[in-house]
Design a protein around this motif. Structure first.
Motif, PDB file in Angstrom:
ATOM      1  N   PHE A   1     -13.239 -11.574 -21.474  1.00 61.85           N
ATOM      2  CA  PHE A   1     -12.525 -10.642 -22.338  1.00 61.85           C
ATOM      3  C   PHE A   1     -12.157 -11.381 -23.630  1.00 61.85           C
ATOM      4  O   PHE A   1     -12.250 -12.606 -23.697  1.00 61.85           O
ATOM      5  CB  PHE A   1     -11.277 -10.065 -21.653  1.00 61.85           C
ATOM      6  N   THR A   2     -11.751 -10.608 -24.624  1.00 58.83           N
ATOM      7  CA  THR A   2     -11.437 -11.211 -25.923  1.00 58.83           C
ATOM      8  C   THR A   2     -10.046 -11.817 -25.851  1.00 58.83           C
ATOM      9  O   THR A   2      -9.033 -11.184 -26.182  1.00 58.83           O
ATOM     10  CB  THR A   2     -11.530 -10.161 -27.027  1.00 58.83           C
ATOM     11  N   PHE A   3     -10.004 -13.050 -25.437  1.00 59.41           N
ATOM     12  CA  PHE A   3      -8.761 -13.743 -25.106  1.00 59.41           C
ATOM     13  C   PHE A   3      -7.748 -13.696 -26.251  1.00 59.41           C
ATOM     14  O   PHE A   3      -6.556 -13.465 -26.019  1.00 59.41           O
ATOM     15  CB  PHE A   3      -9.102 -15.194 -24.756  1.00 59.41           C
ATOM     16  N   SER A   4      -8.191 -13.899 -27.455  1.00 61.57           N
ATOM     17  CA  SER A   4      -7.272 -14.035 -28.586  1.00 61.57           C
ATOM     18  C   SER A   4      -6.532 -12.750 -28.927  1.00 61.57           C
ATOM     19  O   SER A   4      -5.605 -12.775 -29.742  1.00 61.57           O
ATOM     20  CB  SER A   4      -8.031 -14.544 -29.804  1.00 61.57           C
ATOM     21  N   ARG A   5      -6.901 -11.641 -28.339  1.00 59.73           N
ATOM     22  CA  ARG A   5      -6.266 -10.366 -28.637  1.00 59.73           C
ATOM     23  C   ARG A   5      -5.065 -10.065 -27.756  1.00 59.73           C
ATOM     24  O   ARG A   5      -4.324  -9.120 -28.022  1.00 59.73           O
ATOM     25  CB  ARG A   5      -7.273  -9.228 -28.473  1.00 59.73           C
TER      26      ARG A   5
ATOM     27  N   ILE B   1       3.499 -15.546 -23.705  1.00 59.35           N
ATOM     28  CA  ILE B   1       3.116 -16.004 -25.035  1.00 59.35           C
ATOM     29  C   ILE B   1       2.309 -14.895 -25.706  1.00 59.35           C
ATOM     30  O   ILE B   1       1.461 -14.262 -25.072  1.00 59.35           O
ATOM     31  CB  ILE B   1       2.334 -17.333 -24.972  1.00 59.35           C
ATOM     32  N   THR B   2       2.615 -14.647 -26.976  1.00 54.62           N
ATOM     33  CA  THR B   2       1.898 -13.610 -27.704  1.00 54.62           C
ATOM     34  C   THR B   2       0.470 -14.051 -28.019  1.00 54.62           C
ATOM     35  O   THR B   2       0.101 -15.214 -27.841  1.00 54.62           O
ATOM     36  CB  THR B   2       2.641 -13.260 -28.997  1.00 54.62           C
ATOM     37  N   SER B   3      -0.318 -13.115 -28.525  1.00 49.93           N
ATOM     38  CA  SER B   3      -1.746 -13.368 -28.720  1.00 49.93           C
ATOM     39  C   SER B   3      -2.024 -14.532 -29.666  1.00 49.93           C
ATOM     40  O   SER B   3      -2.971 -15.293 -29.452  1.00 49.93           O
ATOM     41  CB  SER B   3      -2.435 -12.106 -29.237  1.00 49.93           C
ATOM     42  N   THR B   4      -1.179 -14.682 -30.676  1.00 42.16           N
ATOM     43  CA  THR B   4      -1.385 -15.774 -31.630  1.00 42.16           C
ATOM     44  C   THR B   4      -0.659 -17.051 -31.227  1.00 42.16           C
ATOM     45  O   THR B   4      -0.843 -18.097 -31.858  1.00 42.16           O
ATOM     46  CB  THR B   4      -0.868 -15.364 -33.024  1.00 42.16           C
ATOM     47  N   GLY B   5       0.174 -16.943 -30.216  1.00 42.93           N
ATOM     48  CA  GLY B   5       0.991 -18.086 -29.820  1.00 42.93           C
ATOM     49  C   GLY B   5       2.259 -18.231 -30.642  1.00 42.93           C
ATOM     50  O   GLY B   5       3.004 -19.194 -30.473  1.00 42.93           O
ATOM     51  N   GLY B   6       2.512 -17.262 -31.501  1.00 42.41           N
ATOM     52  CA  GLY B   6       3.644 -17.376 -32.403  1.00 42.41           C
ATOM     53  C   GLY B   6       4.994 -17.103 -31.784  1.00 42.41           C
ATOM     54  O   GLY B   6       6.028 -17.443 -32.356  1.00 42.41           O
ATOM     55  N   SER B   7       4.981 -16.495 -30.603  1.00 40.89           N
ATOM     56  CA  SER B   7       6.244 -16.184 -29.943  1.00 40.89           C
ATOM     57  C   SER B   7       6.104 -16.411 -28.444  1.00 40.89           C
ATOM     58  O   SER B   7       5.067 -16.091 -27.853  1.00 40.89           O
ATOM     59  CB  SER B   7       6.641 -14.733 -30.218  1.00 40.89           C
TER      60      SER B   7
ATOM     61  N   ARG C   1      -1.026 -22.010 -25.827  1.00 43.53           N
ATOM     62  CA  ARG C   1      -2.389 -21.517 -25.694  1.00 43.53           C
ATOM     63  C   ARG C   1      -3.269 -22.129 -26.766  1.00 43.53           C
ATOM     64  O   ARG C   1      -2.785 -22.542 -27.821  1.00 43.53           O
ATOM     65  CB  ARG C   1      -2.425 -19.992 -25.769  1.00 43.53           C
ATOM     66  N   ASP C   2      -4.573 -22.131 -26.477  1.00 46.98           N
ATOM     67  CA  ASP C   2      -5.596 -22.560 -27.422  1.00 46.98           C
ATOM     68  C   ASP C   2      -6.643 -21.457 -27.446  1.00 46.98           C
ATOM     69  O   ASP C   2      -7.459 -21.360 -26.533  1.00 46.98           O
ATOM     70  CB  ASP C   2      -6.188 -23.894 -26.977  1.00 46.98           C
TER      71      ASP C   2
END
Length: 114
Positions: free
Chosen positions: A27-31, A51-57, A72-73
């Motif tokens: 699946f599109t992990f980054s979403r 953790i949010t999709s961008t890792g920002g929160s 996350r990476d």
């Protein structure tokens, strides 16, 4: 084929540390936001960290706040859970989860015992 594969669990003494990893595919992990859950024998499943999709929160259960860190990476399609100052009550099977799609990994056992 969707896969979430956890690794890094094991036996550790109280006060010790472990780093759990989760490899995602299919699946599109980054979403997607990602979660770590845990379940101890005889207890209800507990949401440990998000953790949010961008890792920002990020967000944590009160029981682990200040001791656990989720990260996350997106390039590697990996999510991590760094666990420090482990306590016997942290003993559980830990699961990597995509909450929006309902994808769960097979879990990795963490045992904190002397």
């Amino acid at each position: 084929q969707v896969q979430l594969v956890e690794s890094g669990g094991g036996l550790v003494q109280p006060g010790g540390s472990l780093r759990l990893s989760c490899a995602a595919s299919g699946f599109t992990f980054s979403r997607y936001s990602m979660n770590w859950y845990r379940q101890a024998p005889g207890k209800e499943r507990e949401l440990v960290a998000t953790i949010t999709s961008t890792g920002g929160s990020t967000d944590y259960a009160d029981s682990v706040k200040g001791r656990f860190t989720i990260s996350r990476d997106n390039a590697k399609k990996m999510v991590y859970l760094e666990m420090k100052s482990l306590k016997p009550e942290d003993t559980a099977v830990y699961y990597c989860v995509n909450p929006l799609r309902g994808y769960w990994g097979q879990g990795t056992q963490v045992t904190v015992s002397s």
